[in-house]
Enzyme design. Sequence first.
Site, mmCIF file in Angstrom:
data_model
loop_
_atom_site.group_PDB
_atom_site.id
_atom_site.type_symbol
_atom_site.label_atom_id
_atom_site.label_comp_id
_atom_site.label_asym_id
_atom_site.label_seq_id
_atom_site.Cartn_x
_atom_site.Cartn_y
_atom_site.Cartn_z
ATOM 1 N N HIS A 160 -15.108 -18.984 33.767
ATOM 2 C CA HIS A 160 -14.653 -19.529 35.324
ATOM 3 C C HIS A 160 -14.158 -20.771 35.541
ATOM 4 O O HIS A 160 -12.556 -20.881 35.567
ATOM 5 C CB HIS A 160 -15.753 -19.448 36.191
ATOM 6 C CG HIS A 160 -16.848 -18.038 36.329
ATOM 7 N ND1 HIS A 160 -15.977 -16.903 36.571
ATOM 8 C CD2 HIS A 160 -17.887 -17.737 35.979
ATOM 9 C CE1 HIS A 160 -17.121 -16.059 36.645
ATOM 10 N NE2 HIS A 160 -18.102 -16.569 36.212
ATOM 11 N N ASP B 28 -16.218 -9.468 34.310
ATOM 12 C CA ASP B 28 -17.559 -9.903 34.655
ATOM 13 C C ASP B 28 -18.521 -9.118 35.611
ATOM 14 O O ASP B 28 -19.271 -8.336 34.885
ATOM 15 C CB ASP B 28 -17.179 -11.093 35.899
ATOM 16 C CG ASP B 28 -18.330 -12.026 35.996
ATOM 17 O OD1 ASP B 28 -19.295 -11.748 35.679
ATOM 18 O OD2 ASP B 28 -17.998 -13.097 36.614
HETATM 19 ZN ZN LIG Z 1 -20.624 -14.227 34.383
#
Ligand SMILES: [Zn+2]
Length: 445
Positions: free
Chosen positions: A283, A334
């Site tokens: 991220h 994800d």
């Molecule tokens: Zn994750």
Amino acid sequence: MSVKINARLNASVDRAALLWAPRAWIGGAWHDSVVLQADASGRWARIESGQPAPAAATVLPGPALPGLVNAHSHAFQRAFAGQAERRTGAHDDFWSWRDRMYGVALTLTPARLREVARTLYRELLAGGFTQVCEFHYLHHDEQGRRYAEPAAMAEALIAAAADTGIGLTLLPVLYERAGFAASALREDQRRFAADAGFVLELREAASARRGVLAGVAIHSLRAAAPASIDALLARLQGDAAPVHVHVAEQTAEVDDCLAAHGARPIEWLCRRFAPDPRWQLVHATHATPAEIDAVAACGAGVVICPSTEANLGDGVPDLPRWLAAGVPLAIGTDSHVQRAANAELRWLEYAQRLALRRRNVAAEPARYEGRTAAALFERCLAGGAAAAGLGARGLVAGARADLVVLDAQAGGLDTAQTEDVLDAWVFATDTPAVAQTWVAGRRVV
Ligand SMILES: [Zn+2]
């Protein structure tokens, strides 16, 4: 730990190691009439363009790309995709989504996880990915007790990868507290508990499995104490295995880290743990220019998960700055609300266009004829290989013989000019538009 699941390879056992593609993406450009030969170990032995098809070759039905790495996956969350798209109160955010996701995590058995992961991995292969990095923290049984076979859940993922033929990098996760100021996990996090010793046990078990790559992960700076991270890293000195960590996905995490350590998460990570090129910051959404420079200086990579970050309202990463700093970049699906590589690359660029009100943000005008899709594809091809611990990547001798053959008849590709095929695949298709996928010289889609 002994292995209880005998994974069987169900995928096609075509042994056609000699292929011919009308066009193939080699070193950042299209080449015509390409012979691709894999050796018995599943690596490219010969790649030569401008050649007629050998009589013994399998002729591929469309343009061929190297397979991309999906650098961040929680396979179990595939069981939850599409089930959190309601707001029943005044406010909904990442944290309320997470509470609901835990509810699903608490119900999965090893057998069910294998089914869910098998479905997912087939979708990823059909979506242009040939390797997946599993950030694996669903370790224990429903009560939070170790299984009799402690690696039962990891084995379910390994079996699902073998069932489908996708390459797997297993990353067992260090996970031991509910927040920077907490000393333990919450009750509904009981299945995730793992100290450095357990992480290394799982890693060792996975490394022993043929075809499985294994690294480690740290759930986040909030979910692991500094001393535990130190203990894990101390055991990995001189070890090239990738080290993944969630970092700075949410502004609340930035605020909590500032309160706990007087520094922002990426700032503190770089200062306290001295990351190196093994590290992958997953991220890294909320990063200042100084933090981006610090990551660039240490050689770590960044894994962006465009559809999940949009779905969870995380924020928009400073992609231009990450790219300009030369930080290795990879993509991941994800939580798996989307599962195709072309859609993830599209959303990586589109978030920037929406936020900056510009076009072709990721393009490098001096390279790839200024084409955005090529710039992103090449960055993610190299960054994904590092994230997965794969080594050489792409259509080059010595790299694993992975290939994604595009469906030239798919909407958007059917009308594309030959030089625009990659651009059309990323920006003009409604589907994954993949006709075949090959992993290690074997056709699996
Ligand atoms: Zn994750």
